[in-house]
Design a protein around this motif. Structure first.
Motif, PDB file in Angstrom:
ATOM      1  N   VAL A   1       0.850  -1.264  -0.086  1.00 28.79           N
ATOM      2  CA  VAL A   1       0.035   0.067  -0.076  1.00 28.79           C
ATOM      3  C   VAL A   1       0.908   1.257   0.022  1.00 28.79           C
ATOM      4  CG1 VAL A   1      -1.861   1.165   1.175  1.00 28.79           C
ATOM      5  CG2 VAL A   1      -1.637  -1.337   1.287  1.00 28.79           C
ATOM      6  N   ALA A   2       0.725   2.005  -1.087  1.00 28.82           N
ATOM      7  CA  ALA A   2       1.472   3.454  -1.132  1.00 28.82           C
ATOM      8  C   ALA A   2       0.456   4.425  -0.626  1.00 28.82           C
ATOM      9  CB  ALA A   2       2.172   3.723  -2.447  1.00 28.82           C
ATOM     10  N   ILE A   3       0.937   5.202   0.166  1.00 30.18           N
ATOM     11  CA  ILE A   3       0.157   6.360   0.798  1.00 30.18           C
ATOM     12  C   ILE A   3       0.913   7.775   0.350  1.00 30.18           C
ATOM     13  CG2 ILE A   3      -0.849   7.689   2.728  1.00 30.18           C
ATOM     14  CD1 ILE A   3      -0.805   4.653   4.096  1.00 30.18           C
ATOM     15  N   VAL A   4       0.324   8.383  -0.490  1.00 27.72           N
ATOM     16  CA  VAL A   4       1.110   9.571  -1.001  1.00 27.72           C
ATOM     17  C   VAL A   4       0.181  10.785  -0.988  1.00 27.72           C
ATOM     18  CG1 VAL A   4       2.454   8.327  -2.505  1.00 27.72           C
ATOM     19  CG2 VAL A   4       0.392   9.040  -3.273  1.00 27.72           C
ATOM     20  N   THR A   5       0.810  12.042  -1.148  1.00 26.13           N
ATOM     21  CA  THR A   5       0.198  13.320  -1.026  1.00 26.13           C
ATOM     22  C   THR A   5       0.641  14.378  -1.933  1.00 26.13           C
ATOM     23  OG1 THR A   5      -0.748  14.942   0.633  1.00 26.13           O
ATOM     24  CG2 THR A   5       1.407  14.282   0.867  1.00 26.13           C
ATOM     25  N   GLU A   6       0.101  15.559  -2.456  1.00 24.43           N
ATOM     26  CA  GLU A   6       0.366  16.261  -3.760  1.00 24.43           C
ATOM     27  C   GLU A   6       1.694  17.213  -2.999  1.00 24.43           C
ATOM     28  OE1 GLU A   6      -3.204  18.756  -2.146  1.00 24.43           O
ATOM     29  OE2 GLU A   6      -2.412  16.634  -2.076  1.00 24.43           O
ATOM     30  N   PHE A   7       1.870  17.446  -1.853  1.00 23.64           N
ATOM     31  CA  PHE A   7       3.216  18.235  -1.467  1.00 23.64           C
ATOM     32  C   PHE A   7       2.962  18.290   0.237  1.00 23.64           C
ATOM     33  CE2 PHE A   7       0.441  21.370  -3.512  1.00 23.64           C
ATOM     34  CZ  PHE A   7      -0.133  22.061  -2.448  1.00 23.64           C
ATOM     35  N   GLY A   8       4.083  18.855   0.785  1.00 26.37           N
ATOM     36  CA  GLY A   8       4.102  18.962   2.163  1.00 26.37           C
ATOM     37  C   GLY A   8       3.564  20.502   2.515  1.00 26.37           C
ATOM     38  N   ARG A   9       4.100  20.737   3.720  1.00 31.63           N
ATOM     39  CA  ARG A   9       3.353  22.002   4.431  1.00 31.63           C
ATOM     40  C   ARG A   9       4.621  22.583   4.990  1.00 31.63           C
ATOM     41  NH1 ARG A   9      -1.752  21.672   3.920  1.00 31.63           N
ATOM     42  NH2 ARG A   9      -2.213  23.620   4.628  1.00 31.63           N
ATOM     43  N   THR A  10       4.640  24.027   5.419  1.00 32.29           N
ATOM     44  CA  THR A  10       5.589  24.798   5.826  1.00 32.29           C
ATOM     45  C   THR A  10       6.370  24.226   7.015  1.00 32.29           C
ATOM     46  OG1 THR A  10       4.085  26.149   6.980  1.00 32.29           O
ATOM     47  CG2 THR A  10       4.807  26.902   4.920  1.00 32.29           C
ATOM     48  N   ALA A  11       7.586  24.354   7.272  1.00 32.06           N
ATOM     49  CA  ALA A  11       8.331  23.750   8.335  1.00 32.06           C
ATOM     50  C   ALA A  11       7.936  24.492   9.670  1.00 32.06           C
ATOM     51  CB  ALA A  11       9.908  23.821   8.043  1.00 32.06           C
ATOM     52  N   ARG A  12       7.661  25.776   9.565  1.00 36.82           N
ATOM     53  CA  ARG A  12       7.362  26.290  10.792  1.00 36.82           C
ATOM     54  C   ARG A  12       5.758  26.669  10.909  1.00 36.82           C
ATOM     55  NH1 ARG A  12      11.203  29.536   8.014  1.00 36.82           N
ATOM     56  NH2 ARG A  12      13.253  29.675   8.917  1.00 36.82           N
ATOM     57  N   ILE A  13       5.266  26.862  12.188  1.00 36.81           N
ATOM     58  CA  ILE A  13       3.709  27.051  12.419  1.00 36.81           C
ATOM     59  C   ILE A  13       3.568  28.259  12.288  1.00 36.81           C
ATOM     60  CG2 ILE A  13       2.255  27.014  14.067  1.00 36.81           C
ATOM     61  CD1 ILE A  13       2.863  24.308  13.557  1.00 36.81           C
ATOM     62  N   ASN A  14       2.407  28.669  11.464  1.00 36.91           N
ATOM     63  CA  ASN A  14       1.892  30.196  11.239  1.00 36.91           C
ATOM     64  C   ASN A  14       1.186  30.904  12.324  1.00 36.91           C
ATOM     65  OD1 ASN A  14      -0.700  29.142  11.227  1.00 36.91           O
ATOM     66  ND2 ASN A  14      -0.800  28.687   9.015  1.00 36.91           N
ATOM     67  N   GLY A  15       0.669  31.958  11.945  1.00 37.77           N
ATOM     68  CA  GLY A  15      -0.123  32.762  13.016  1.00 37.77           C
ATOM     69  C   GLY A  15      -1.121  32.158  13.471  1.00 37.77           C
ATOM     70  N   THR A  16      -1.753  31.324  12.889  1.00 36.27           N
ATOM     71  CA  THR A  16      -3.127  30.664  13.461  1.00 36.27           C
ATOM     72  C   THR A  16      -3.026  29.130  13.735  1.00 36.27           C
ATOM     73  OG1 THR A  16      -3.479  30.043  11.114  1.00 36.27           O
ATOM     74  CG2 THR A  16      -4.518  32.334  11.826  1.00 36.27           C
ATOM     75  N   ASP A  17      -1.596  28.811  14.314  1.00 34.11           N
ATOM     76  CA  ASP A  17      -1.464  27.544  14.908  1.00 34.11           C
ATOM     77  C   ASP A  17      -1.416  26.347  13.856  1.00 34.11           C
ATOM     78  OD1 ASP A  17      -0.540  28.550  17.393  1.00 34.11           O
ATOM     79  OD2 ASP A  17      -2.442  28.435  18.120  1.00 34.11           O
ATOM     80  N   GLY A  18      -1.563  26.760  12.578  1.00 35.94           N
ATOM     81  CA  GLY A  18      -1.187  25.789  11.443  1.00 35.94           C
ATOM     82  C   GLY A  18      -0.178  25.945  10.622  1.00 35.94           C
ATOM     83  N   THR A  19      -0.288  25.335   9.575  1.00 35.11           N
ATOM     84  CA  THR A  19       0.839  25.209   8.624  1.00 35.11           C
ATOM     85  C   THR A  19       0.138  25.476   7.280  1.00 35.11           C
ATOM     86  OG1 THR A  19       0.708  22.833   8.169  1.00 35.11           O
ATOM     87  CG2 THR A  19       2.341  23.549   9.736  1.00 35.11           C
ATOM     88  N   ASP A  20       1.120  26.104   6.382  1.00 33.76           N
ATOM     89  CA  ASP A  20       0.645  26.334   4.812  1.00 33.76           C
ATOM     90  C   ASP A  20       1.303  25.429   3.836  1.00 33.76           C
ATOM     91  OD1 ASP A  20      -0.874  28.673   5.941  1.00 33.76           O
ATOM     92  OD2 ASP A  20       0.941  29.733   6.208  1.00 33.76           O
ATOM     93  N   HIS A  21       0.843  25.663   2.725  1.00 33.71           N
ATOM     94  CA  HIS A  21       1.434  24.933   1.624  1.00 33.71           C
ATOM     95  C   HIS A  21       2.816  25.031   1.671  1.00 33.71           C
ATOM     96  CE1 HIS A  21      -2.747  25.634  -0.347  1.00 33.71           C
ATOM     97  NE2 HIS A  21      -2.976  25.017   0.818  1.00 33.71           N
ATOM     98  N   GLY A  22       3.622  23.661   1.564  1.00 32.17           N
ATOM     99  CA  GLY A  22       4.770  23.621   1.376  1.00 32.17           C
ATOM    100  C   GLY A  22       5.566  22.804   0.106  1.00 32.17           C
ATOM    101  N   THR A  23       6.356  22.000   0.577  1.00 35.93           N
ATOM    102  CA  THR A  23       7.053  21.367  -0.624  1.00 35.93           C
ATOM    103  C   THR A  23       7.475  19.719   0.078  1.00 35.93           C
ATOM    104  OG1 THR A  23       7.921  23.230  -1.295  1.00 35.93           O
ATOM    105  CG2 THR A  23       9.019  21.040  -2.210  1.00 35.93           C
ATOM    106  N   GLY A  24       8.389  19.727   0.681  1.00 37.18           N
ATOM    107  CA  GLY A  24       8.815  18.123   1.073  1.00 37.18           C
ATOM    108  C   GLY A  24       7.912  17.481   2.115  1.00 37.18           C
ATOM    109  N   THR A  25       7.456  16.278   1.978  1.00 37.08           N
ATOM    110  CA  THR A  25       6.900  15.719   2.769  1.00 37.08           C
ATOM    111  C   THR A  25       7.100  14.107   2.912  1.00 37.08           C
ATOM    112  OG1 THR A  25       4.324  15.266   3.150  1.00 37.08           O
ATOM    113  CG2 THR A  25       5.163  15.040   0.860  1.00 37.08           C
TER     114      THR A  25
END
Length: 418
Positions: A316-340
């Motif tokens: 079973v291969a589990i994949v996604t389109e891209f990663g998220r930002t390395a740092r947490i943003n101002g709303t305690d989330g992460t934004d669109h990134g690259t490596g995952t």
């Protein structure tokens, strides 16, 4: 498994969380080796935070980036150790158990060739196998099947394709015949996903956009009036909503595995789950992402259980389109990134490893100063599985399945072929 087929409306398919598309042939070369391989691809739509699934606890800059949101071996709850450098999200005990049994592999700092941050374009590249979006209307998994030399059809009476309209996942579109199964109920997409769909369809399908807007208005009225909906608010209703997510992920994955495990069933399939776009209140340890990772972990367990004796022939291969930002943003989330990360599970694997050419998390090492830098091409991982598991040849992989990828060599040694 449901007793009857549910034919979805177009809107259900857009707002739902996935469907199984499966191929009904046995690969000839694998059968000649005495194997009967099964392969399931799970696409996580919305961009998974790979650093939250497998935390680099040995990197000295990890805590600097994530602060008190960083997963740690002595955290609350504690992360699950994988090796001397990486630790698994505590919401994933099934994956941890399979990792220790050498039935799971995590490939870190991985990405497709896509380097922008559009979900639609990122998913297009992920599923088409091309280096740019909009290059083709077929998917790499379907083209892989057309490149196989089939020995025989499994259950020819069940190989007819069901019409599912223009929203068939790109990864399975193409010339190879597929059968499809739709869960009895479908989960709605998140508010963010619905907003993106609205923006897309206002330009391409105004009538569908109006229908989506009407649905959002109804949900708003229901929330204001305190009515129970599939997108509840409050601690109690959030728990109910996550319970439904866990149930859906497990039911859909378990049903997919039951199809693949049958002696007369299909051998290759694809499934997709929404819910990974964590811009706000990500909650990697305790929160929405932890809940979704727990649901995914339950799905992995359901697949293992439902595959029964065929588990030893399964990847079973589990994949996604891209990663998220390395740092947490101002709303305690992460934004669109690259490596995952890419996650492989199955009894056919030579697992128990985190495979990573680790780029480091110092600011100078981050992609564009914000993302985990990709050092492994996801196509190399998929090529390795397709080559060793389904026995696709190198030329087909480089020219047909992943066109223009001659320089991307298949990752060797992923499977236990002894």
């Amino acid at each position: 498994m449901p007793s009857s087929l549910h034919i979805p409306t177009r809107r259900e398919m857009l707002l739902g969380s996935g469907a199984l598309f499966a191929w009904a042939y046995v690969p000839r070369l694998a059968r000649a080796e005495g194997r009967d391989p099964r392969f399931l691809v799970i696409v996580l739509r919305g961009a998974l935070d790979g650093l939250a699934l497998a935390a680099p606890v040995g990197d000295p800059d990890w805590v600097k980036l994530r602060g008190d949101r960083a997963l740690l071996l002595d955290g609350k709850p504690p992360a699950l150790p994988l090796d001397s450098f990486f630790a698994l999200n505590p919401a994933m005990p099934n994956l941890h158990r399979l990792y220790k049994a050498e039935h799971a592999t995590i490939v870190h700092a991985a990405a497709t060739p896509y380097r922008e941050r559009s979900h639609f374009d990122g998913q297009d590249v992920l599923e088409s196998g091309f280096t740019r979006p909009g290059a083709t209307d077929s998917g790499w998994l379907n083209r892989a099947l057309t490149s196989l030399a089939p020995e025989a059809r499994i259950n020819p009476q069940g190989s007819k394709a069901f019409a599912v309209g223009p929203v068939t996942p790109l990864v399975v579109r193409g010339r190879a015949p597929v059968m499809s199964w739709i869960p009895q109920y479908l989960l709605p997409a998140s508010d963010d996903t619905q907003a993106r769909l609205l923006d897309l369809y206002r330009h391409t399908d105004p009538k569908l956009a109006m229908a989506l807007e009407g649905r959002k208005d109804l949900v708003t009225v229901a929330r204001t009036g305190g009515m129970d909906t599939m997108q509840p608010r409050g601690e109690r209703s959030t728990a109910v909503g996550m319970a439904r997510v866990r149930e859906y992920f497990a039911d859909a994955s378990g049903a997919a595995a039951k199809y693949l495990a049958r002696p007369d069933g299909p051998r290759v399939g694809a499934l997709s789950f929404f819910g990974w776009d964590t811009h706000i209140n990500e909650g990697a340890a305790e929160g929405q992402l932890a809940g979704f990772l727990g649901a995914l972990d339950g799905a992995i367990g359901a697949i293992e259980t439902s595959m029964r004796s065929a588990w030893g022939e399964t990847v079973v291969a589990i994949v996604t389109e891209f990663g998220r930002t390395a740092r947490i943003n101002g709303t305690d989330g992460t934004d669109h990134g690259t490596g995952t990360v890419a996650v492989l599970v199955g009894g056919a694997l030579k697992g128990g490893r985190v495979i990573a050419d680790w780029p480091g998390l110092k600011s100078a090492n981050l992609h564009e100063g914000r993302d985990l830098a990709p050092t492994t091409d996801l196509r190399a991982v998929m090529k390795g599985v397709l080559s060793d598991h389904l026995r696709l040849d190198a030329q087909a992989l480089a020219t047909t399945v992943f066109p223009g990828s001659d320089a991307v060599k298949p990752m060797a040694g992923l499977l236990n072929l002894s």
